[in-house]
Design an enzyme around this catalytic site. Structure first.
Site, PDB file in Angstrom:
ATOM      1  N   CYS A 165       0.842  -1.213   0.000  1.00 23.47           N
ATOM      2  CA  CYS A 165       0.000   0.000   0.000  1.00 23.47           C
ATOM      3  C   CYS A 165       0.872   1.257   0.000  1.00 23.47           C
ATOM      4  CB  CYS A 165      -0.901  -0.047   1.228  1.00 23.47           C
ATOM      5  SG  CYS A 165      -1.761   1.473   1.620  1.00 23.47           S
ATOM      6  N   CYS A 186       0.150   3.738   2.712  1.00 21.58           N
ATOM      7  CA  CYS A 186       0.611   3.190   3.997  1.00 21.58           C
ATOM      8  C   CYS A 186       2.090   3.474   4.206  1.00 21.58           C
ATOM      9  CB  CYS A 186       0.375   1.685   4.058  1.00 21.58           C
ATOM     10  SG  CYS A 186      -1.356   1.204   4.011  1.00 21.58           S
TER      11      CYS A 186
END
Length: 104
Positions: A30, A33
């Site tokens: 991600c 992230c």
């Protein structure tokens, strides 16, 4: 230092913590992230251990734990105080917003 927590360590590290805790639900694949992770690492260097702590939960490895807390999008940050969720943020948050939420 940011710890990685699992289902077996969540209670001790988060729910029974004597200081506020930021829990970062994330995954290695991600992009947002990774951005949030960089911000959290910097914040972790700025705060003292008696102010708050930051922990991470890898949703790919701890899917059951993520499901328990209704995490559907990542990054998701849960803010705990005295073992209870007091705030939730979905998406990347900058350091200033995190500090404000923590009251630092």
């Amino acid at each position: 230092m940011i710890k990685h927590v699992t289902k077996s360590t969540y209670e001790a590290e988060v729910l029974k913590s004597s200081v506020p805790v930021v829990v970062d639900f994330w995954a290695a694949w991600c992009g947002p992230c990774r951005m949030q992770g960089t911000i959290l690492e910097q914040l972790d260097k700025e705060i003292s251990a008696d102010q708050a702590k930051i922990v991470k939960v890898n949703v790919d490895e701890e899917g059951e734990l993520a499901g328990t807390f209704g995490v559907q999008s990542i990054p998701t940050l849960l803010f705990y105080k005295d073992g209870k969720v007091v705030n939730k943020a979905v998406g990347v948050r900058d350091a200033a917003a995190l500090k404000k939420t923590l009251g630092i």
